[in-house]
Design a protein around this motif. Structure first.
Motif: not given
Ligand SMILES: CC(C)(COP(=O)(O)OP(=O)(O)OC[C@H]1O[C@@H](n2cnc3c(N)ncnc32)[C@H](O)[C@@H]1OP(=O)(O)O)[C@@H](O)C(=O)NCCC(=O)NCCS
Length: 385
Positions: A99-100, A106, A108, A110, A140, A142
């Motif tokens: 989780a981030v 957004g 990169g 994670m 997640s 993606r």
């Molecule tokens: C899921 C999560 C870990 C993503 O972290 P992040 O640092 O934003 O991810 P990144 O930036 O490395 O990559 C995200 C990619 O997914 C895409 N993305 C992010 N949210 C999205 C969504 N809701 N729908 C589609 N794509 C999505 C981004 O566009 C990016 O792709 P791109 O680089 O091709 O544009 C974060 O949103 C989070 O912590 N969510 C809550 C906790 C959670 O869900 N944990 C995982 C449990 S399984």
């Protein structure tokens, strides 16, 4: 292992995975207040200070000491930005969770953190790392896709959060797998013309989708649609488009009014993973009854064709050949094919099931990327009532 001195620090120079410290309690507590975090993970709700304190000062150190959970703080931009953990299981495999913080999403972060953790797992002798997420957690999914997780399956009621069973996605990566995306995850580009805007479908389109798909003519020519067609069917249709994109199977647009953005119809380029010919695709569409008879669909299909024939390296679908089918009697649909330069290649006899129990002939059309396409007729403005 001793905590924190034996916790390895892993870095790619942008993101660093390091041992948690007491200073991380506050930001970890803050992250767990986020509704997305509560929706997609198993953190307690309401999330209290003592939860963060116990997790960081007891659970995480114990995990390292006992070897059943390796959790790192993710450091990004000089701050605590989240947590990632590996949970070893019997037989040289294990799971990853992450989780981030909302402020860091957004960027990169994670994707980088997951790459580091997966590499470390394989260095420690793991043969496979498994990722799980509740169905619908597209962010997640993606991240996992970007890092090379593959063979995704959906397990109905496979997960549990706070006593409630939820459908779960599961994918994994093996030691010898290339840590790169497998297959295409298509994007839906916004295409603006003076007549129509092609854009991604949104949840707010559901009402118009339901109107369009319960219309008598739509029902007649698309006999596979649910009947009655309800708002939930429309919501399922819209959510289902995301799955088609993520699995590389189709790109589907909302056709919208360029001025009001109201939904006028749907156009899709699908069968993008055809087993025999990976360079072909099929075009399909339906229009909202209010949008018919004004050249909307001809213009929308034209834009979809342009995207389908654009090379992948230029952001398109890299197709060589498109096919289109319209049932006997569906003259409006056949006309859309013709004005877009499709060639009528024949008919499949009694191939199109109707709701009346009859099977009509299906007219077959195709279009090659090398074909000359006719110029667009001026037509009527889509806004003409
Ligand atoms: C899921 C999560 C870990 C993503 O972290 P992040 O640092 O934003 O991810 P990144 O930036 O490395 O990559 C995200 C990619 O997914 C895409 N993305 C992010 N949210 C999205 C969504 N809701 N729908 C589609 N794509 C999505 C981004 O566009 C990016 O792709 P791109 O680089 O091709 O544009 C974060 O949103 C989070 O912590 N969510 C809550 C906790 C959670 O869900 N944990 C995982 C449990 S399984």
């Amino acid at each position: 292992m001793r905590f924190p001195e034996d916790v390895p620090t892993l870095t790619d120079s942008v993101v660093t995975l390091r041992a948690h410290t007491a200073a991380d309690i506050q930001p970890a507590y803050d992250v767990c207040q986020d509704p997305e975090m509560q929706r997609w993970t198993t953190v307690p709700v309401p999330y209290e200070w003592q939860h963060a304190e116990q997790y960081l000062t007891e659970f995480i150190p114990a995990g390292w000491r006992e070897g059943n959970s390796w959790a790192w703080a993710i450091e990004y931009d000089g701050r605590y930005a989240g947590t990632i953990d590996l949970r070893p299981q019997e037989g040289n495999v294990g799971e990853v969770g992450f989780a981030v913080a909302p402020w860091a999403r957004g960027n990169g972060v994670m994707t980088r953190a997951l790459r580091l953790a997966v590499k470390y797992a394989f260095e420690q002798g793991w043969d496979r790392v498994t990722w799980r997420a509740y169905v619908g957690n597209w962010g997640s999914r993606r991240v996992a896709w970007k890092c090379g997780f593959r063979n995704l399956v959906t397990i109905p009621a496979g997960g549990v959060a706070r006593g409630v069973r939820k459908d779960e996605w599961v994918a994994s990566i093996a030691r010898d797998d290339e840590p790169e995306p497998q297959g295409n995850w298509w994007k839906v580009p916004v295409i603006e013309t003076d007549r129509v805007r092609l854009r991604p479908l949104r949840g707010t389109d559901a009402k118009r989708v339901a109107e369009a798909c319960s219309d008598e003519r739509t029902q007649k020519w698309l006999a596979g649609l649910p009947n009655p067609y309800q708002l939930e069917d429309a919501e399922g249709f819209i959510e289902g488009r995301l799955e088609l994109l993520a699995s590389g199977e189709a790109v589907s647009w909302a056709i919208a009014d360029p001025e009001t953005d109201e939904l006028l119809g749907n156009v899709s380029v699908f069968d993008l993973k055809n087993r025999i010919d990976k360079t072909m695709a099929e075009v399909g569409y339906w229009a909202h009854p209010e949008a018919r008879g004004r050249g909307v669909m001809s213009a929308a299909v034209r834009s979809a064709i342009g995207h389908a024939f654009t090379p992948v390296e230029d952001g398109g679908l890299g197709r060589r050949r498109l096919v289109l089918f319209a049932a006997e009697g569906n003259t409006a649909s056949q006309r859309v094919a013709e004005v877009n330069g499709f060639t009528r290649t024949g008919r499949q006899r009694a191939a199109s099931p109707g709701r009346d129990g009859e099977f009509r002939d299906l007219h077959c059309f195709d279009l090659l990327a090398t074909d000359q396409r006719p110029p667009m007729s001026p037509g009527k403005s889509p806004r003409t009532p």
